[in-house]
Each structure stands twice: as C-alpha cells, then as structure tokens.
Design a protein around this motif. Structure first.
Motif, mmCIF file in Angstrom:
data_model
loop_
_atom_site.group_PDB
_atom_site.id
_atom_site.type_symbol
_atom_site.label_atom_id
_atom_site.label_comp_id
_atom_site.label_asym_id
_atom_site.label_seq_id
_atom_site.Cartn_x
_atom_site.Cartn_y
_atom_site.Cartn_z
ATOM 1 N N LEU A 71 87.480 16.194 -1.337
ATOM 2 C CA LEU A 71 86.278 15.391 -1.582
ATOM 3 C C LEU A 71 85.227 16.160 -2.352
ATOM 4 O O LEU A 71 84.522 15.597 -3.180
ATOM 5 C CB LEU A 71 85.678 14.904 -0.259
ATOM 6 N N MET A 72 85.099 17.451 -2.064
ATOM 7 C CA MET A 72 84.085 18.273 -2.728
ATOM 8 C C MET A 72 84.332 18.353 -4.234
ATOM 9 O O MET A 72 83.395 18.544 -4.999
ATOM 10 C CB MET A 72 84.065 19.681 -2.150
ATOM 11 N N GLY A 73 85.568 18.174 -4.641
ATOM 12 C CA GLY A 73 85.903 18.242 -6.051
ATOM 13 C C GLY A 73 85.701 16.927 -6.796
ATOM 14 O O GLY A 73 85.847 16.875 -8.015
ATOM 15 N N LEU A 74 85.386 15.873 -6.066
ATOM 16 C CA LEU A 74 85.225 14.560 -6.686
ATOM 17 C C LEU A 74 83.769 14.276 -7.031
ATOM 18 O O LEU A 74 82.862 14.763 -6.374
ATOM 19 C CB LEU A 74 85.709 13.463 -5.724
ATOM 20 N N GLY A 75 83.579 13.468 -8.033
ATOM 21 C CA GLY A 75 82.240 13.009 -8.383
ATOM 22 C C GLY A 75 81.834 11.860 -7.480
ATOM 23 O O GLY A 75 82.651 11.310 -6.746
ATOM 24 N N PRO A 76 80.565 11.463 -7.542
ATOM 25 C CA PRO A 76 80.061 10.401 -6.669
ATOM 26 C C PRO A 76 80.826 9.079 -6.764
ATOM 27 O O PRO A 76 81.110 8.454 -5.749
ATOM 28 C CB PRO A 76 78.617 10.223 -7.123
ATOM 29 N N SER A 77 81.169 8.664 -7.967
ATOM 30 C CA SER A 77 81.875 7.382 -8.093
ATOM 31 C C SER A 77 83.291 7.462 -7.526
ATOM 32 O O SER A 77 83.771 6.504 -6.919
ATOM 33 C CB SER A 77 81.904 6.924 -9.547
ATOM 34 N N ALA A 78 83.946 8.597 -7.687
ATOM 35 C CA ALA A 78 85.295 8.764 -7.135
ATOM 36 C C ALA A 78 85.258 8.793 -5.607
ATOM 37 O O ALA A 78 86.135 8.225 -4.947
ATOM 38 C CB ALA A 78 85.937 10.035 -7.675
ATOM 39 N N ILE A 79 84.238 9.419 -5.051
ATOM 40 C CA ILE A 79 84.080 9.434 -3.600
ATOM 41 C C ILE A 79 83.846 8.015 -3.094
ATOM 42 O O ILE A 79 84.418 7.598 -2.083
ATOM 43 C CB ILE A 79 82.925 10.373 -3.181
ATOM 44 N N ASP A 80 83.035 7.271 -3.806
ATOM 45 C CA ASP A 80 82.770 5.889 -3.428
ATOM 46 C C ASP A 80 84.065 5.081 -3.418
ATOM 47 O O ASP A 80 84.310 4.305 -2.478
ATOM 48 C CB ASP A 80 81.745 5.276 -4.390
ATOM 49 N N VAL A 81 84.897 5.259 -4.414
ATOM 50 C CA VAL A 81 86.180 4.540 -4.473
ATOM 51 C C VAL A 81 87.061 4.959 -3.300
ATOM 52 O O VAL A 81 87.647 4.109 -2.616
ATOM 53 C CB VAL A 81 86.901 4.790 -5.820
ATOM 54 N N GLU A 82 87.160 6.259 -3.058
ATOM 55 C CA GLU A 82 87.983 6.754 -1.949
ATOM 56 C C GLU A 82 87.531 6.153 -0.630
ATOM 57 O O GLU A 82 88.346 5.681 0.164
ATOM 58 C CB GLU A 82 87.934 8.282 -1.872
ATOM 59 N N PHE A 83 86.237 6.160 -0.374
ATOM 60 C CA PHE A 83 85.710 5.602 0.866
ATOM 61 C C PHE A 83 85.932 4.094 0.938
ATOM 62 O O PHE A 83 86.220 3.556 2.004
ATOM 63 C CB PHE A 83 84.229 5.926 1.026
#
Length: 109
Positions: free
Chosen positions: A3-15
C-alpha cells in the motif's frame, strides 16, 4: 509495504474492491482482515498519519457494510481502542519533544 508504494487513487481503488456491500459475505471477511491489518499497523507505532488516511478512506467506503455486521463492529471497537492508545503515545512523544526544545532554547537564550 504494498500500500505504501501506491498513489492515492490506486489505494482508493484497492479499498473500493474489498467488499461490494452487506450481502458480499466474502467481502465482509476481507473487510475484517483489513480492519485487523489497520490494528496491526497502529500497534507498530509507525506511519501514524498514513494509517489515519487509510482508516479514513476505508471507513468512508465501507461504513454501511461494517455497521451491519456484528463481527466487523467488534473489530472496529478494537481498532478504536488501539487508535486511542496510539494517539496518546504520539501525543506524549510530541510533548516530550516540545519540552526538550524548550529546554534547549532556554540554555541558549
């Protein structure tokens, strides 16, 4: 670390993909695993601000599913207790550092 390696939009998609609603039994189990992950991250006493951002987005996306599941609610209560402990720990560290800065300022003042 993923997760730390992802940008905000990618984290949003993952969640967003963790659970698709209250009837998604597998998704509810994944949410519970995610809550346990957040608890573990708070216990590490590292990356407090990042964990808070994850927690905010996670709860915003899945609050309805969590509130309708008893096990998830229990885990969130545990998460809240750990967040409180973590916040008190962080607050104590800030106070210690402020005292140290004040002391060093007085020495050179």
């Amino acid at each position: 670390e993923y997760l730390m390696g992802l940008g905000p939009s990618a984290i949003d998609v993952e969640f967003s993909l963790l659970c698709f609603g209250c009837e998604d039994d597998r998704g509810i189990e994944v949410l519970n695993l995610a809550i346990n992950f957040l608890i573990a991250q708070l216990k590490k006493r590292k990356n407090y601000e990042v964990v808070q951002a994850y927690l905010h987005r996670f709860l915003k996306l899945h609050n309805e599913s969590i509130t309708k599941n008893e096990r998830s609610r229990k885990l969130v209560r545990k998460l809240m207790r750990e967040q409180d402990v973590s916040m008190r720990n962080l607050s104590a560290l800030v106070k210690e550092n402020l005292c140290l800065v004040q002391f060093l300022t007085d020495l050179h003042g």
